[in-house]
Design an enzyme around this catalytic site. Structure first.
Site, PDB file in Angstrom:
ATOM      1  N   GLU A 168      -9.600  -8.933  -1.426  1.00 32.61           N
ATOM      2  CA  GLU A 168      -8.618  -9.593  -2.265  1.00 32.61           C
ATOM      3  C   GLU A 168      -7.361 -10.086  -1.688  1.00 32.61           C
ATOM      4  O   GLU A 168      -6.811 -11.201  -1.820  1.00 32.61           O
ATOM      5  CB  GLU A 168      -8.155  -8.435  -3.104  1.00 32.61           C
ATOM      6  N   ASP A 169      -7.143  -9.595  -0.320  1.00 35.61           N
ATOM      7  CA  ASP A 169      -5.882 -10.033   0.458  1.00 35.61           C
ATOM      8  C   ASP A 169      -6.328 -11.349   1.048  1.00 35.61           C
ATOM      9  O   ASP A 169      -5.277 -12.327   1.429  1.00 35.61           O
ATOM     10  CB  ASP A 169      -5.313  -8.842   1.477  1.00 35.61           C
ATOM     11  N   ASP A 216       0.914  -1.206   0.001  1.00 34.68           N
ATOM     12  CA  ASP A 216      -0.039  -0.001   0.066  1.00 34.68           C
ATOM     13  C   ASP A 216       0.782   1.205  -0.123  1.00 34.68           C
ATOM     14  O   ASP A 216       1.999   1.207   0.590  1.00 34.68           O
ATOM     15  CB  ASP A 216      -0.833  -0.029   1.507  1.00 34.68           C
ATOM     16  N   ASP A 262       0.490   3.875   1.608  1.00 37.09           N
ATOM     17  CA  ASP A 262       0.278   4.627   3.077  1.00 37.09           C
ATOM     18  C   ASP A 262       1.121   3.773   3.991  1.00 37.09           C
ATOM     19  O   ASP A 262       1.147   4.472   5.282  1.00 37.09           O
ATOM     20  CB  ASP A 262      -1.117   4.953   3.403  1.00 37.09           C
ATOM     21  N   ARG A 271     -11.528   6.603   3.809  1.00 34.88           N
ATOM     22  CA  ARG A 271     -11.696   5.494   2.716  1.00 34.88           C
ATOM     23  C   ARG A 271     -12.068   6.674   1.424  1.00 34.88           C
ATOM     24  O   ARG A 271     -12.726   7.408   1.628  1.00 34.88           O
ATOM     25  CB  ARG A 271     -12.995   5.006   2.943  1.00 34.88           C
ATOM     26  N   HIS A 276      -6.011   8.383   6.939  1.00 39.29           N
ATOM     27  CA  HIS A 276      -6.807   8.642   5.744  1.00 39.29           C
ATOM     28  C   HIS A 276      -7.918   8.196   6.095  1.00 39.29           C
ATOM     29  O   HIS A 276      -8.348   7.013   6.717  1.00 39.29           O
ATOM     30  CB  HIS A 276      -6.143   8.091   4.395  1.00 39.29           C
ATOM     31  N   TRP A 295     -13.366  -1.852  -1.972  1.00 40.72           N
ATOM     32  CA  TRP A 295     -12.332  -2.188  -0.854  1.00 40.72           C
ATOM     33  C   TRP A 295     -12.635  -3.485  -0.230  1.00 40.72           C
ATOM     34  O   TRP A 295     -13.787  -3.862   0.015  1.00 40.72           O
ATOM     35  CB  TRP A 295     -12.505  -1.160   0.237  1.00 40.72           C
ATOM     36  N   MET A 300       0.501   3.549   9.574  1.00 40.19           N
ATOM     37  CA  MET A 300      -0.085   3.733   8.179  1.00 40.19           C
ATOM     38  C   MET A 300      -0.626   5.332   8.332  1.00 40.19           C
ATOM     39  O   MET A 300      -1.148   5.852   9.325  1.00 40.19           O
ATOM     40  CB  MET A 300      -1.246   2.853   8.235  1.00 40.19           C
TER      41      MET A 300
HETATM   42  N1  UDH Z   1      -5.439   3.065  -3.101  1.00 40.23           N
HETATM   43  C1  UDH Z   1      -5.095   4.092  -3.892  1.00 40.23           C
HETATM   44  N2  UDH Z   1      -6.238   5.206  -4.202  1.00 40.23           N
HETATM   45  C2  UDH Z   1      -7.579   4.874  -3.835  1.00 40.23           C
HETATM   46  C3  UDH Z   1      -7.717   3.731  -3.257  1.00 40.23           C
HETATM   47  C4  UDH Z   1      -6.760   2.789  -2.903  1.00 40.23           C
HETATM   48  O1  UDH Z   1      -4.199   4.702  -4.158  1.00 40.23           O
HETATM   49  O2  UDH Z   1      -8.566   5.611  -4.244  1.00 40.23           O
HETATM   50  C5  UDH Z   1      -4.350   2.149  -2.964  1.00 40.23           C
HETATM   51  C6  UDH Z   1      -3.236   2.835  -1.821  1.00 40.23           C
HETATM   52  O3  UDH Z   1      -2.008   2.331  -2.240  1.00 40.23           O
HETATM   53  C7  UDH Z   1      -3.683   2.300  -0.466  1.00 40.23           C
HETATM   54  C8  UDH Z   1      -4.437   0.755  -1.080  1.00 40.23           C
HETATM   55  O4  UDH Z   1      -4.987   1.163  -2.100  1.00 40.23           O
HETATM   56  O5  UDH Z   1      -2.926   2.276   0.474  1.00 40.23           O
HETATM   57  C9  UDH Z   1      -5.528   0.163   0.045  1.00 40.23           C
HETATM   58  O6  UDH Z   1      -6.261   1.021   0.118  1.00 40.23           O
HETATM   59  P1  UDH Z   1      -6.775   1.793   1.807  1.00 40.23           P
HETATM   60  O7  UDH Z   1      -5.398   2.428   2.175  1.00 40.23           O
HETATM   61  O8  UDH Z   1      -7.849   2.558   1.493  1.00 40.23           O
HETATM   62  O9  UDH Z   1      -7.013   0.661   2.623  1.00 40.23           O
HETATM   63  P2  UDH Z   1      -6.989   0.421   3.991  1.00 40.23           P
HETATM   64  O10 UDH Z   1      -6.972  -0.970   4.553  1.00 40.23           O
HETATM   65  O11 UDH Z   1      -8.512   0.939   4.302  1.00 40.23           O
HETATM   66  O12 UDH Z   1      -5.886   1.323   4.577  1.00 40.23           O
HETATM   67  C10 UDH Z   1      -8.669   1.470   5.314  1.00 40.23           C
HETATM   68  C11 UDH Z   1      -9.810   2.496   5.164  1.00 40.23           C
HETATM   69  C12 UDH Z   1      -9.794   3.523   6.427  1.00 40.23           C
HETATM   70  C13 UDH Z   1     -11.050   4.098   6.547  1.00 40.23           C
HETATM   71  C14 UDH Z   1     -11.657   3.834   8.055  1.00 40.23           C
HETATM   72  C15 UDH Z   1     -13.242   3.866   8.166  1.00 40.23           C
HETATM   73  N3  UDH Z   1     -13.563   3.281   9.383  1.00 40.23           N
HETATM   74 MN    MN Z   2      -4.782   2.776   4.168  1.00 36.70          MN
END
Ligand code: UDH
Ligand code: MN
Length: 343
Positions: free
Chosen positions: A259-260, A194, A196, A291, A289, A256, A286
């Protein structure tokens, strides 16, 4: 009394031994063939030791297949690089591309870095799924170029950008990154990360191993713990062989999540297991951010997670289709923009 012929034979034998000894010590006949090959490259190292490392590389590369560009002049790097320690990551500072370039002058176009004093064991492509996260990308590059260089990695950075504003597909972008990176260099290790997530300890080696590895197993967002035992998100490492064995990620997870977990099931289905670094060294940050728009949880593919074993050979690298709309070699990374279709 010795006959003349015996004396002659003795003199002849002595002169042979003398000539042999002189030639051997001067390398003329190539008796010190191995030594000659590495001569001059390792002034500070014990020759015997270097010779062993050298041959281990060529004869027994382990999971690592293709060594097209072996640099004969450099000794192999140590398995564990020197001076690895914890890091303080500050994600609130302002970062510009100019600043990152100025601080990483060794990085080549396309975001390629390589140790200068030794030959790395693995050739690592880092694949980042991406859309509309420029501040995170800068922060990631700012921290990760120095990180990977301190880990003496031979690496390239691949940012795979989904071109349309349609539903995001992280896994498909990973498969594309794998495929495109192999057109550049004979990478044998792929780290899917990812944009972030930033590791907080240099001892968390961004490397491949005998089994696929989950490198982000202690993320601050989850209180530095695994939220559930089989989690396989954030950052994972596969050798080329391991990734081919599972036919990559599924291409069918849009939006979201899931897939993992499906990839985890593929790994288990082919009889591999997931390795993880110890949690006290795998601590990662992380960047905070919300969603993203276009990456909502649709839940439409979640029923596929448990079908990984039956579906994996039909859905993955073998069924991947996409169109590259732009391919840029930035000083700090390669960016491949792709049209991947829609849900
Ligand atoms: N990503 C992007 N752009 C997007 C979506 C995803 O670049 O519009 C990529 C990016 O590398 C990101 C990864 O996909 O780090 C995974 O997406 P994510 O960071 O949204 O996944 P995460 O598991 O999601 O961090 C947590 C969402 C937090 C929301 C909290 C709500 N309670
Ligand atoms: Mn993230």
């Amino acid at each position: 009394m010795m006959s003349w012929s015996r004396i002659f034979a003795l003199l002849l034998a002595l002169s042979f031994i003398f000539t042999f000894t002189v030639l051997k010590s001067t390398d003329i006949l190539g008796f010190t063939f191995d030594k000659m090959k590495i001569k001059g490259s390792t002034p500070h190292e014990n020759i015997q030791d270097t010779q062993n490392k050298f041959w281990i590389n060529l004869k027994n590369p382990g999971n690592i297949s293709n060594y097209k560009s072996v640099n004969y002049r450099l000794p192999l790097c140590n398995e564990i690089p020197p001076s690895l320690h914890t890091l303080t990551i500050n994600t609130s500072i302002k970062v510009t591309f100019e600043k990152i370039i100025a601080e990483n002058t060794n990085v080549q176009y396309g975001g390629h870095g390589k140790p200068e004093s030794c030959q790395a064991h693995q050739k690592i492509a880092i694949v980042i799924p991406y859309r509309n996260r420029e501040p995170h990308l800068k922060m990631w590059l700012y921290n990760m170029h120095p990180f990977l260089q301190k880990q003496q990695a031979d690496y390239g950075i691949y940012v795979v950008e989904q071109s349309q504003n349609t539903t995001f597909n992280r896994a498909k972008l990973m498969n594309i990154g794998y495929t495109e990176a192999l057109k550049d260099y004979d990478y044998n290790c792929f780290i899917f990360s990812d944009v972030d997530i930033i590791p907080m300890d240099l001892r968390n080696l961004y490397r491949c191993s005998k089994n696929p590895r989950h490198l982000a197993n202690a993320v601050d967002k989850f209180d530095f713990r695994l939220p559930y035992e089989t989690i396989f998100g954030g950052v994972v490492a596969f050798t080329k062989e391991q990734f081919l064995r599972v036919n990559g990620f599924s291409n069918d997870f849009w939006g979201w999540g899931g897939e993992d977990d499906e990839l985890y099931n593929r790994v288990v289905a082919v009889g591999m297991k997931v390795e993880r670094p110890k949690q006290h060294i795998a601590r990662s940050k992380m960047i905070f951010h919300k969603r993203d728009a276009g990456n909502e949880k649709t839940g439409k593919s979640f029923h596929l997670i448990s079908k990984a074993k039956q579906r994996m050979y039909q859905d993955g690298l073998s069924s991947l289709t996409y169109n590259v709309t732009e391919h840029i070699k930035h000083r700090l990374f390669t960016k491949i923009t792709v049209d991947i279709g829609t849900l």
